[in-house]
Design an enzyme around this catalytic site. Structure first.
Site, PDB file in Angstrom:
ATOM      1  CD  GLN A 187      40.731  45.895  43.357  1.00 52.45           C
ATOM      2  OE1 GLN A 187      40.783  46.896  44.037  1.00 52.45           O
ATOM      3  NE2 GLN A 187      41.641  45.624  42.447  1.00 52.45           N
ATOM      4  CB  THR A 188      36.870  46.236  38.843  1.00 57.25           C
ATOM      5  OG1 THR A 188      36.943  45.537  37.596  1.00 57.25           O
ATOM      6  CG2 THR A 188      36.701  47.726  38.561  1.00 57.25           C
ATOM      7  NE  ARG A 189      44.179  42.412  37.818  1.00 53.36           N
ATOM      8  CZ  ARG A 189      44.029  41.513  38.782  1.00 53.36           C
ATOM      9  NH1 ARG A 189      43.561  41.887  39.958  1.00 53.36           N
ATOM     10  NH2 ARG A 189      44.352  40.246  38.585  1.00 53.36           N
ATOM     11  CG  HIS A 193      31.977  39.558  32.615  1.00 53.87           C
ATOM     12  ND1 HIS A 193      31.376  39.102  33.774  1.00 53.87           N
ATOM     13  CD2 HIS A 193      33.280  39.178  32.702  1.00 53.87           C
ATOM     14  CE1 HIS A 193      32.253  38.462  34.519  1.00 53.87           C
ATOM     15  NE2 HIS A 193      33.426  38.510  33.903  1.00 53.87           N
ATOM     16  CG  HIS A 196      32.594  41.981  36.445  1.00 55.59           C
ATOM     17  ND1 HIS A 196      33.115  42.122  35.182  1.00 55.59           N
ATOM     18  CD2 HIS A 196      33.513  41.283  37.151  1.00 55.59           C
ATOM     19  CE1 HIS A 196      34.310  41.549  35.130  1.00 55.59           C
ATOM     20  NE2 HIS A 196      34.571  41.022  36.312  1.00 55.59           N
ATOM     21  N   GLY A 292      35.845  38.339  45.634  1.00 59.19           N
ATOM     22  CA  GLY A 292      35.455  37.207  44.820  1.00 59.19           C
ATOM     23  C   GLY A 292      36.550  36.165  44.742  1.00 59.19           C
ATOM     24  NE  ARG A 293      37.938  29.965  40.951  1.00 61.68           N
ATOM     25  CZ  ARG A 293      39.058  29.834  40.259  1.00 61.68           C
ATOM     26  NH1 ARG A 293      39.591  30.895  39.665  1.00 61.68           N
ATOM     27  NH2 ARG A 293      39.647  28.662  40.161  1.00 61.68           N
ATOM     28  CG  ASP A 294      42.994  34.157  41.635  1.00 59.65           C
ATOM     29  OD1 ASP A 294      43.771  34.002  42.587  1.00 59.65           O
ATOM     30  OD2 ASP A 294      43.386  34.326  40.463  1.00 59.65           O
ATOM     31  CG  HIS A 295      40.253  40.293  45.951  1.00 63.81           C
ATOM     32  ND1 HIS A 295      39.184  41.058  45.551  1.00 63.81           N
ATOM     33  CD2 HIS A 295      41.175  41.158  46.428  1.00 63.81           C
ATOM     34  CE1 HIS A 295      39.455  42.324  45.785  1.00 63.81           C
ATOM     35  NE2 HIS A 295      40.659  42.413  46.314  1.00 63.81           N
ATOM     36  CB  ALA A 296      44.519  41.003  44.897  1.00 63.25           C
TER      37      ALA A 296
END
Length: 412
Positions: A187-189, A193, A196, A292-296
């Protein structure tokens, strides 16, 4: 048309209807972009088992129990809000237009009201108007229409979106052609880098298990969220094109890497949205999902790994996709590689991937070191800024006002 088995044991259903000759005679509602995105998502099965927008009982069950009334896991209410019903009654069939063009029809099951502040507090764990999801919810109109929808006009995507648009059915067809048994959703927005890259490659190994690498049976699907943007976000076109650059230039092999997108306006609901992302990616055929950390998440409304912990409360039978939980990573100059806190002890020497620092460097058009961002990724980012972002790789007022359409509905 029933197509596939989705999350849990739910069927993914396409809600498409190519002809509806009586459309001109129907009462119509013109919708904003968020609702158009959700109509398209429902119609093609991204949000299966939903066949339309939620009724009162469905909203209430999701808000309070994170389940639909039939017990199926569902974390965030999808609602169709209206200021005026203009004579529309329960039982009617109505037309839905977007920017004045026919998009869908809806069978109106129910017209109802719901306490928006209560909805926000339960879903986002706060009523703070500074939370973007809370703000969105409180800005809903005061009436909601629940009912099934059918798409009558397929969206025609513009460049570069057209190169990456796949329905759930098409995703699965591509996976089958590639021979992938395991598909890891990323998942990405954001523009990628090297941190990722590390997350994707680590997740690939985690999902691949003992499969022979000569004939990869595991693939990485980077599924970009395309939707409402905030000032300072990366522009959508840059996100797509820079992620595509990773495999285009060989940093991740095309044998195991592909890119697509989902239309969804982020709610920043933290743990609940993590569950929704898992459901969407299960519906398109993924077997694993990276968290990952703090997803969404956003701000300090959720603890850093709250989106990990929520899966402890979910039974396997409710969600067959397997989560892969990853910790925050950083570049360790002493190791000369990307690590996380579990892998090396050089805590005082770590160089974290700071999003704000990276953005300030990009704004100055200074090419980051290749250990932070690949040079080809940076070059494509700058090219996308000129071609699509009016000179900026980040969302500006000018971009929001003048950006190219994501899709068009053509003539009817």
């Amino acid at each position: 048309m029933t197509q596939f088995i989705g999350h849990g044991r739910v069927e993914v259903v396409e809600r498409t209807l190519r002809d509806f000759s009586e459309f001109k005679e129907l009462n119509k509602i013109d919708v904003r972009r968020q609702l158009a995105h959700e109509i398209i998502g429902i119609a093609f099965g991204f949000f299966s088992p939903l066949k339309g927008f939620m009724t009162f009982n469905e909203v209430d069950s999701v808000v309070n129990d994170m389940r639909l009334p039939n017990g199926i896991l569902w974390p965030i209410p999808l609602v169709f809000d209206v200021n005026e019903t203009n004579g529309i009654k329960e039982g009617d069939v109505i037309g839905i237009t977007y920017m004045g063009k026919p998009l869908a029809i809806m069978h109106v099951k129910e017209i109802f009201t719901y306490d928006k502040a209560y909805m926000a507090e339960k879903v986002y764990k706060t009523r703070d108007i500074k939370h973007p999801g809370v703000k969105r919810t409180l800005n809903y109109a005061n009436k909601f229409i629940g009912g099934d929808i059918w798409l009558i006009k397929e969206p025609k995507f513009s460049h570069p979106y057209t190169d990456f648009w796949l329905t759930p059915r098409q995703h699965r067809e591509v996976f089958e052609r590639k021979g992938w048994k395991n598909i890891v959703a990323f998942q990405t927005r954001n523009v990628p880098h090297t941190g990722h890259e590390y997350l994707m490659k680590y997740a690939w190994f985690a999902a691949n298990g003992s499969e022979k690498v000569e004939e990869p049976k595991t693939g990485i699907l980077v599924n970009v969220v395309i939707g409402e943007k905030r000032i300072g976000d990366y522009i959508d076109e840059a996100i797509l094109l820079t992620h595509d650059a990773l495999s285009k230039y060989g940093y991740i092999s095309r044998r195991i890497h592909m890119l697509s997108f989902t239309l969804w306006d982020m709610r920043y609901a933290g743990p609940r949205e993590a569950v929704l992302h898992a459901i969407i990616r299960s519906n398109i055929g993924c077997t694993h999902h990276v968290f990952g950390r703090d997803h969404a998440g956003v701000g300090n409304y959720y603890s850093p790994y709250e989106a990990h912990k929520i899966f402890d409360m979910i039974d396997e039978k409710d969600l067959i996709i397997k989560p892969i939980f990853l910790r925050e990573n950083y570049y360790c100059p002493k190791c000369g590689s990307i690590e996380n806190e579990m892998l090396c002890d050089h805590k005082d020497e770590r160089q974290e991937f700071s999003g704000s620092l990276l953005r300030s460097v990009i704004l100055d058009e200074v090419k980051p070191t290749k250990m932070v961002m690949r040079p080809e990724v940076f070059d494509i980012l700058m090219k996308a800024a000129k071609e699509y972002g009016f000179g900026s790789p980040f969302v500006t007022e000018e971009y929001l006002e003048k950006r190219r359409k994501i899709f068009d509905l053509g003539d009817y």
